[in-house]
Design a protein around this motif. Structure first.
Motif: not given
Length: 438
Positions: A351-357, A360-363, A378-387
């Motif tokens: 769930t977290g990975a899908l939320l992060g992707f 990231a796709a939107v942002g 950097v931000l996109a990869l971090t958002v996926v990891g953080v979520c």
């Protein structure tokens, strides 16, 4: 004429207004009034209505009402309560006042009340009513209905009747409806069904869940040898679950429950309910500051990295809180157990990975427009990891807390905030060093 000493016409007007309200409306009204005004209006109620309203007030509000009444009125009101309604009030009263009120009870009422006080505060034994009508197995339907018709008013419920054998052991239950439609000469033993019972030492919340999940009007409360001690009714069970939900909601939000209506709570009580968690969160924030200090060189090299720190911290905290709230609620209603930990973690990681992707796709395009494609990556990869981290940790903490005997709602908010803020920043700067070469 001052509000503290209203005129006779004013009192009559208030009395007429109170007479037009139902019990639930009066309980809500008294929960919103300050103690002085509540005392004035409570004295205007007729005795029977006063007792009915008093029973449904929060114990801390009950104490304020008791403090405002004369000694004789307090004694009379206390004696009119059922034993299970007296126990929470006695916990709030000073020891001297509680002892005096108990002394003024009849020996039978005092013994029943003291028996409840002997159980742990959050146990089913504290919530049960010892005033229960029982039937013998060999009793006929006609005799059972006669017993129901002549039952004292103090009996908690007549809709579900425990059937007992020797030494008051519970053998089953029979409903009043079944008795009414059965042959008067039939034996109760032939009509009863197996009883869902709870132990007096069980937690009140677990016992209340049994009542709710089974759709029961009442369940017998027994000791370790299955001997009947009392019954836990659906209305008492719903009060327990409502209080538990309020407590969980408060703690997930980072406060302690007020345990009384908000408008009647003193401001200092509200402050005390919040200040401890604010101190905890301030200590947690120092770890975040420490991480930023550690990566100070990276921030100096690429100042744009600092722009997105609040966004990452907020996103991770929100994702973790969402997961924790979902799991705490699922545990409360019995949908999730501690044995389900690996299934839950797998689901929340995905769930977290899908939320992060998705985020990231939107942002990524707006981030690239503001700071360039390298930092956007950097931000996109971090958002996926953080979520992914936040939802996994947010789901794990309540389960671990329950396993070690801690209320999951207590530790969720501060621990999630501390972990997600700190690890999120470490992940962010580590990815930045890798991609940007700083």
């Amino acid at each position: 004429m001052s509000e503290a000493h209203p005129s006779a016409d004013g009192l009559q007007s208030r009395r007429r207004r109170l007479e037009g309200l139902g019990t639930a409306e009066l309980v809500e009204l008294f929960g919103r009034l300050d103690s002085a005004e509540r005392a004035v209006q409570f004295r205007l109620l007729q005795k029977d209505r006063a007792v009915a309203v008093f029973e449904d007030l929060d114990p801390r509000v009950q104490r304020e009402v008791v403090d405002s009444l004369r000694e004789e009125a307090t004694t009379e009101l206390f004696a009119a309560l059922d034993p299970d309604d007296r126990a929470p009030l006695l916990d709030e009263l000073p020891a001297g006042v509680a002892a005096r009120l108990l002394e003024d009870l009849s020996p039978d009422e005092r013994a029943q009340t003291m028996a409840l006080l002997g159980y742990p505060e959050d146990s089913a034994g504290r919530r049960m009513s010892p005033q229960v009508l029982t039937l013998d197995e060999d009793t006929t339907v006609a005799s059972a209905l006669d017993r129901v018709r002549h039952a004292p008013e103090s009996v908690e419920t007549i809709y579900v009747l425990p059937v007992t054998g020797p030494r008051r052991r519970v053998h089953g239950v029979v409903s009043l409806r079944r008795l009414l439609v059965s042959d008067p000469e039939a034996r109760v033993a032939d009509l009863m069904v197996p009883a869902a019972t709870v132990r007096a030492t069980d937690s009140s919340e677990d016992a209340a869940n049994v009542v709710r999940d089974g759709g029961y009007v009442a369940v017998p409360v027994v000791d370790t040898e299955d001997r009947l001690l009392g019954v836990l009714t659906v209305d008492d069970a719903m009060r327990v679950l409502e209080a538990a939900d309020d407590e969980d909601a408060a703690r997930v939000g980072g406060t302690e429950p007020l345990r009384r209506p908000y408008l009647s709570a003193p401001v200092l009580s509200v402050v005390r309910s919040r200040i401890v968690w604010l101190f905890v969160l301030i200590l947690a924030a120092t770890l975040t500051v420490g991480v930023q200090s550690y990566f100070e060189a990276e921030l100096d090299a690429v100042v744009a990295l600092a722009l997105f720190i609040p966004l990452l911290i907020g996103t991770g905290g929100n994702a973790g809180s969402q997961a924790a709230t979902t799991i705490v609620r699922s545990m409360a209603v019995g949908d999730v157990r501690t044995a389900d930990v690996w299934r839950v973690l797998g689901r929340e990681l995905l769930t977290g990975a899908l939320l992060g992707f998705s985020l990231a796709a939107v942002g990524i395009a707006p981030a690239a427009w503001v700071a360039g494609w390298d930092i956007a990556a950097v931000l996109a990869l971090t958002v996926v990891g953080v979520c992914s981290l936040a939802t996994t940790v947010g789901a794990c903490i309540p389960l671990v807390a329950r396993r070690i005997g801690i209320d999951p709602a207590i530790v969720s908010a501060p621990f999630i905030s501390t972990f997600v803020d700190t690890t999120g920043l470490v992940l962010y700067f580590s990815i930045a060093k890798l991609i940007l070469g700083i």
